[in-house]
Scaffold this active site. Structure first.
Site, mmCIF file in Angstrom:
data_model
loop_
_atom_site.group_PDB
_atom_site.id
_atom_site.type_symbol
_atom_site.label_atom_id
_atom_site.label_comp_id
_atom_site.label_asym_id
_atom_site.label_seq_id
_atom_site.Cartn_x
_atom_site.Cartn_y
_atom_site.Cartn_z
ATOM 1 N N LYS A 1 0.856 -1.190 0.000
ATOM 2 C CA LYS A 1 0.000 0.000 0.000
ATOM 3 C C LYS A 1 0.889 1.236 0.000
ATOM 4 O O LYS A 1 1.912 1.259 0.695
ATOM 5 C CB LYS A 1 -0.884 -0.050 1.249
ATOM 6 N N SER B 1 -9.791 1.692 2.711
ATOM 7 C CA SER B 1 -8.878 2.407 1.856
ATOM 8 C C SER B 1 -7.881 1.507 1.120
ATOM 9 O O SER B 1 -7.280 1.909 0.133
ATOM 10 C CB SER B 1 -8.079 3.404 2.689
ATOM 11 N N SER C 1 -10.348 -0.675 6.967
ATOM 12 C CA SER C 1 -9.714 -0.489 5.686
ATOM 13 C C SER C 1 -9.296 -1.734 4.948
ATOM 14 O O SER C 1 -9.161 -1.712 3.733
ATOM 15 C CB SER C 1 -8.500 0.386 5.871
HETATM 16 N N1 GLN Z 1 -13.930 3.932 6.606
HETATM 17 C C1 GLN Z 1 -12.800 4.249 7.408
HETATM 18 C C2 GLN Z 1 -12.519 5.728 7.344
HETATM 19 O O1 GLN Z 1 -12.840 6.353 6.381
HETATM 20 C C3 GLN Z 1 -11.638 3.436 6.911
HETATM 21 C C4 GLN Z 1 -10.371 3.836 7.555
HETATM 22 C C5 GLN Z 1 -9.289 2.822 7.470
HETATM 23 O O2 GLN Z 1 -9.384 1.738 8.057
HETATM 24 N N2 GLN Z 1 -8.200 3.185 6.825
HETATM 25 O O3 GLN Z 1 -11.979 6.270 8.239
#
Ligand code: GLN
Length: 484
Positions: free
Chosen positions: A66, A141, A165
């Site tokens: 990532k 994400s 995420s």
């Molecule tokens: N939906 C979560 C957010 O927008 C996802 C965050 C994550 O785990 N990176 O904060």
């Protein structure tokens, strides 16, 4: 040799038995990227330089990384325009540990900007793509980490999980997600989103592959004051286990209430029956604080985001574009306005407010108190039980751009994963078969089961997930869009 249907474990075995070489493995995956990435658009950066390196010791197995993990002099952007040309001067410890063992980290996959959002739609550079139905989101994400593994562009991926995420992307793309307890790893030079929640780890095709990477990656880092000063190793005996006799597994009723899609519910109930067939003792439990988890998370997490993102001003990590300013403040404002996507701006503005002197007690302090109560809920349950299971998500992958203008709808889909993040618990997700989408297309999409154990009980997680995986083999189904 075709490595497509092989797990990481099998590839390593083949290298060790000299049936193949590291170079062959590496070139195979590079070729796949060349062939498919023009359609998939998964990678922000591919490090072809590795091909010219003589020192293959560093490059056994290529992993998709990532774009949030810093790697020395390799472009690392968090998929944000504000970091367009940033090349970090350090390696993240997680990367360093992998390099020391046998992996090479060479490909930077796209993600939601600074790991905010849940669909990969907020990436500044790439569009979302789900390998099951390509007009749908792969989750976010870490959506592209999941798509890359599900599409065999890499045998495993490295991601970070803050609230959902990677559980969501993994389950939407039908691969195995695993997260250890918060303290098992280092966040050093992993770009911070919400530091009390961020947890870097791996995505794989099988439970055993997750355990294999766990053995390599959990490590003490003196540069990280939250990392545990000892290493944990999984006992290989657990792979002989065939049933879940004597395991007490609880199902929290709050995770099956309003908001859970009917199809997902049915699949999860079938998965729970499967656990019962494997001799686990199943019981319903109540975790009453669950209903406060979303509100708590969406105060703590963005508050931390607003602090962490304050370091990006367009000067320090470069992307200064504006010549037109009269003060430093104006320069920073112009840069942030121009280079951040909407969600980053929203979180910075709204959640600076909850940290302000006037509202700190009413919001942020209250949220941290409720977080303690959520942790107490889990602690109490785990006094009587070995594991807790729930759905990963209330729905299957939705159509790309469908919820782009409705952040609250998006936040609500995190309901089943964020309580565990707030409580720093380890977890794993395993497939619970396929369900129909709610819309008129009625496309069949993967649904996954979320398993949690108490802190530092990762081995138990692997054991439960492995027995279930062997008994079902659901994950072996291959995404339909490309050459099977
Ligand atoms: N939906 C979560 C957010 O927008 C996802 C965050 C994550 O785990 N990176 O904060």
């Amino acid at each position: 040799m075709n490595f497509k249907d092989l797990s990481l474990e099998e590839i390593i075995k083949k290298i060790n038995s000299k049936e193949t070489t590291r170079e062959e493995v590496f070139e195979y995956f590079i070729k796949r990227i060349d062939k498919y990435d023009s359609k998939l658009q998964a990678f922000n950066f591919v490090n072809y330089e590795w091909l010219n390196k003589k020192d293959w010791i560093l490059s056994w197995i290529p992993l998709a990384i990532k774009d949030i993990f810093c790697e020395i002099w390799v472009p690392t952007t968090s998929s944000s325009k504000i970091l367009t040309d940033f090349k970090p001067p350090y390696n993240a410890t997680v990367i360093e540990n992998l390099l020391k063992e046998w992996a090479s980290s060479l490909w930077k996959v796209a993600m939601d900007e600074f790991a905010m959002w849940s669909t990969t739609e907020s990436s500044a550079f790439k569009k979302p793509f789900n390998p099951w139905w390509n007009n749908r989101i792969p989750g976010g994400s870490s959506g592209w980490s999941a798509t890359a593994v599900a599409s065999w562009l890499a045998p495993a991926a490295l991601w970070t999980d803050t609230g959902w995420s990677i559980r969501q992307p993994a389950s939407m793309c039908n691969i195995v997600w695993f997260k250890p307890s918060y303290w098992r790893n280092s966040r050093f030079w992993v770009m911070a989103m919400a530091s009390s929640l961020d947890c870097p780890w791996t995505l794989t095709k099988t439970v055993k592959d997750s355990a294999l990477l766990y053995d390599v990656m959990n490590w003490y880092d003196p540069k990280e004051n939250t990392s545990l000063p000892w290493k944990d190793l999984i006992n290989p005996e657990i792979w002989n286990k065939k049933d879940l006799k004597w395991y007490k597994i609880w199902v929290p009723k709050e995770y099956f209430e309003e908001g859970l899609d009917e199809w997902v519910r049915n699949r999860i109930e079938e998965a729970i029956m499967k656990l019962q067939e494997l001799w686990a003792e199943i019981k319903e439990v109540s975790l009453p604080m669950t209903k406060y988890a979303i509100a708590t998370y969406y105060i703590i997490m963005p508050a931390e985001v607003s602090t962490n993102l304050s370091r990006y001003d367009g000067l320090r990590f470069w992307h200064n574009s504006t010549e037109d300013y009269n003060s430093m403040d104006e320069l920073f404002i112009n840069n942030r306005y121009e280079w951040f996507w909407d969600e980053a701006k929203r979180r910075i503005v709204l959640w600076s407010y909850v940290l302000s002197a006037w509202f700190y007690d009413a919001y942020f302090k209250k949220a941290t108190q409720i977080r303690t109560l959520i942790i107490d809920d889990f602690n109490k349950a785990f006094e009587e039980v070995d594991a807790i299971v729930s759905p990963v998500s209330p729905n299957v992958a939705w159509k790309a751009w469908e919820k782009i203008n409705d952040p609250v709808k998006m936040y609500l889909s995190d309901a089943y994963t964020i309580p565990a993040s707030l409580a720093w618990l380890p977890g794993i997700s395993v497939p619970a078969w396929f369900a129909e989408s709610e819309d008129e297309e009625k496309e069949m999409l993967p649904v996954w089961l979320h398993i949690l154990t108490p802190r530092l009980k990762e081995e138990r997680l692997f054991e439960i997930a492995y027995v279930y995986e062997q008994a079902t083999k659901f994950a072996e189904k291959i995404a339909p869009w490309f050459d099977n």
